[in-house]
Design a protein around this motif. Sequence first.
Motif, PDB file in Angstrom:
ATOM      1  N   ILE A  61     -12.459  11.983  -3.580  1.00  0.00           N
ATOM      2  CA  ILE A  61     -11.644  12.260  -4.773  1.00  0.00           C
ATOM      3  C   ILE A  61     -10.665  11.105  -5.009  1.00  0.00           C
ATOM      4  CG2 ILE A  61     -10.010  13.801  -5.943  1.00  0.00           C
ATOM      5  CD1 ILE A  61     -11.283  16.129  -4.538  1.00  0.00           C
ATOM      6  N   GLY A  62      -9.992  10.691  -3.988  1.00  0.00           N
ATOM      7  CA  GLY A  62      -9.080   9.551  -4.138  1.00  0.00           C
ATOM      8  C   GLY A  62      -8.483   9.184  -2.786  1.00  0.00           C
ATOM      9  N   THR A  63      -7.743   8.093  -2.783  1.00  0.00           N
ATOM     10  CA  THR A  63      -7.081   7.619  -1.559  1.00  0.00           C
ATOM     11  C   THR A  63      -5.631   8.109  -1.606  1.00  0.00           C
ATOM     12  OG1 THR A  63      -8.515   5.678  -1.554  1.00  0.00           O
ATOM     13  CG2 THR A  63      -6.481   5.512  -0.277  1.00  0.00           C
ATOM     14  N   SER A  64      -5.050   8.361  -0.448  1.00  0.00           N
ATOM     15  CA  SER A  64      -3.668   8.862  -0.378  1.00  0.00           C
ATOM     16  C   SER A  64      -2.741   8.039  -1.277  1.00  0.00           C
ATOM     17  CB  SER A  64      -3.191   8.780   1.080  1.00  0.00           C
ATOM     18  OG  SER A  64      -1.782   8.765   1.114  1.00  0.00           O
ATOM     19  N   THR A  65      -2.019   8.725  -2.152  1.00  0.00           N
ATOM     20  CA  THR A  65      -1.210   8.017  -3.155  1.00  0.00           C
ATOM     21  C   THR A  65      -0.036   7.240  -2.538  1.00  0.00           C
ATOM     22  OG1 THR A  65      -1.905   9.690  -4.720  1.00  0.00           O
ATOM     23  CG2 THR A  65      -0.020   8.332  -5.371  1.00  0.00           C
ATOM     24  N   PRO A  66       0.800   7.867  -1.695  1.00  0.00           N
ATOM     25  CA  PRO A  66       1.897   7.064  -1.129  1.00  0.00           C
ATOM     26  C   PRO A  66       1.411   5.887  -0.290  1.00  0.00           C
ATOM     27  CG  PRO A  66       1.888   9.309  -0.215  1.00  0.00           C
ATOM     28  CD  PRO A  66       0.880   9.288  -1.314  1.00  0.00           C
ATOM     29  N   VAL A  67       0.262   6.068   0.351  1.00  0.00           N
ATOM     30  CA  VAL A  67      -0.297   4.953   1.133  1.00  0.00           C
ATOM     31  C   VAL A  67      -0.653   3.790   0.205  1.00  0.00           C
ATOM     32  CG1 VAL A  67      -2.343   4.275   2.459  1.00  0.00           C
ATOM     33  CG2 VAL A  67      -1.086   6.332   3.098  1.00  0.00           C
ATOM     34  N   GLN A  68      -1.108   4.103  -0.982  1.00  0.00           N
ATOM     35  CA  GLN A  68      -1.448   3.025  -1.921  1.00  0.00           C
ATOM     36  C   GLN A  68      -0.188   2.267  -2.360  1.00  0.00           C
ATOM     37  OE1 GLN A  68      -4.713   3.597  -4.795  1.00  0.00           O
ATOM     38  NE2 GLN A  68      -4.614   5.776  -4.263  1.00  0.00           N
ATOM     39  N   TYR A  69       0.937   2.977  -2.496  1.00  0.00           N
ATOM     40  CA  TYR A  69       2.191   2.275  -2.812  1.00  0.00           C
ATOM     41  C   TYR A  69       2.577   1.347  -1.653  1.00  0.00           C
ATOM     42  CZ  TYR A  69       2.878   4.686  -7.195  1.00  0.00           C
ATOM     43  OH  TYR A  69       2.718   5.112  -8.495  1.00  0.00           O
ATOM     44  N   ALA A  70       2.348   1.831  -0.436  1.00  0.00           N
ATOM     45  CA  ALA A  70       2.616   0.968   0.720  1.00  0.00           C
ATOM     46  C   ALA A  70       1.726  -0.277   0.654  1.00  0.00           C
ATOM     47  CB  ALA A  70       2.359   1.744   2.014  1.00  0.00           C
ATOM     48  N   GLY A  71       0.502  -0.080   0.174  1.00  0.00           N
ATOM     49  CA  GLY A  71      -0.445  -1.190   0.049  1.00  0.00           C
ATOM     50  C   GLY A  71       0.039  -2.257  -0.929  1.00  0.00           C
ATOM     51  N   ILE A  72       0.671  -1.799  -2.020  1.00  0.00           N
ATOM     52  CA  ILE A  72       1.202  -2.776  -2.994  1.00  0.00           C
ATOM     53  C   ILE A  72       2.274  -3.633  -2.311  1.00  0.00           C
ATOM     54  CG2 ILE A  72       2.494  -3.060  -5.159  1.00  0.00           C
ATOM     55  CD1 ILE A  72       1.179  -0.416  -6.118  1.00  0.00           C
TER      56      ILE A  72
END
Length: 418
Positions: free
Chosen positions: A272-283
């Motif tokens: 469905i998708g990748t963990s949202t807060p983790v993606q912010y960490a990725g940025i």
Amino acid sequence: MSPDILSAAGTIPSSCLHSIFRTAERVEEETGVDVVKLHVGDPYFNPSDDVADAFVDAVRRGKTKYTGVEGLPELRAAAVEKLRADNDVDSAVSRLLISPGSCQGLAALMQSLVEPGAEILLPELHWPVHLQQSLLAGFRPVLYSLGADFRPDPEVIAAAATPRTRVLLINSPANPTGVVLNRDEIGALLELARTRGWHVISDEAYEHFCYEGEHISVASLERDVPVAERIVHSVFTFSKSFAMTGYRLGYVALANDRAADVMKVVQEANIIGTSTPVQYAGIAALNGRSEAAATNRKLVQHNRDVALPPLMRAGLLRELPAGGWYAMLDVGRTGLDAETFAMRLLESKGVAVVPGNGFAMRPDVDDRGHIRSHDYAPWARHLIRVAFCVDPTWLETGVHRLLEFVDECGGSGLDSTG
Ligand SMILES: Cc1ncc(COP(=O)(O)O)c(C=O)c1O
């Protein structure tokens, strides 16, 4: 009684990596003493504070809803820019998908590319997860021999291929061998794949860990090819470069739009998708990437340069690995096979390493994709993999105890698997 499990998955053995992981945990639990863990590719350093702050901040701001299956547009744009500036790869937001770890990205990519009866070419000494993923996706793995110093030879690969071959997997810097392929070698592999009409999966997990030579992204060699004709699908991770193993974040730069569309459907069904807060960490990680990646490379290279030479002097290691986080030792002079060596080293010295034969499994696969039986390449019988990304003091202790153990085994060279 519950129904039997007759899936292909039910015939795949657990990888040597997970077996030793569990055994080391059991030993710790039983003895109450910390094991020196040289078996996992998990670094001793942490992501920068910016990364942790971005994660916490995203959680606090309520950025905890689903994102689109492709991932956050800002993160995808940052990854495209990183690929352009650092890897010389011409990607686009529409062709770049975020995944919960690159392991999942690889698995989904294989599911996207598989077709009935299709074969995937893997090196005979490989990361066991690549083999498991191939089998689970429904590929028939074809393991080709490596040349001197574990380098691939296009002629050998061409000879191993069949009309059913669909994918060639390239992993440079390589796990477990540490081999870094140069531009000519990668060019020759790409040329072969293009001529034969194969896809290429390029796993670049260790892109920032080259100590000799430079990292060449396979897709950089086809940046002048029209997008629709490109064949290289590249897989990257935040785990290694930015020490974000537990965050679970990676990305896949698909060769073309068709492949991206197919993989999106696979991911709809898988994540469905990748963990949202983790993606912010990725940025945040990509924003600070140059400094973090350079610092982390230096730390691991320092470990390599300080801890591995004693293993070379003891005749267990031929040369320092050119890249990656692992060294393959040959412990043949102890007379012990890899599994016995690893088990006894863990029990008597509290040091965990991975038996190298697990990286050279040879499954006999039937038409349904079920493993009928498997064995291990005989030449891998005495290989041991040691991770050198761990805390330098632990690494030194681990190497010291390993050498002590080798001495205690004596050097008869007789094979006693006992
Ligand atoms: C060659 C290779 N590819 C991919 C991965 C997966 O990394 P992750 O799923 O943490 O992104 C690893 C992890 O050890 C690896 O060694």
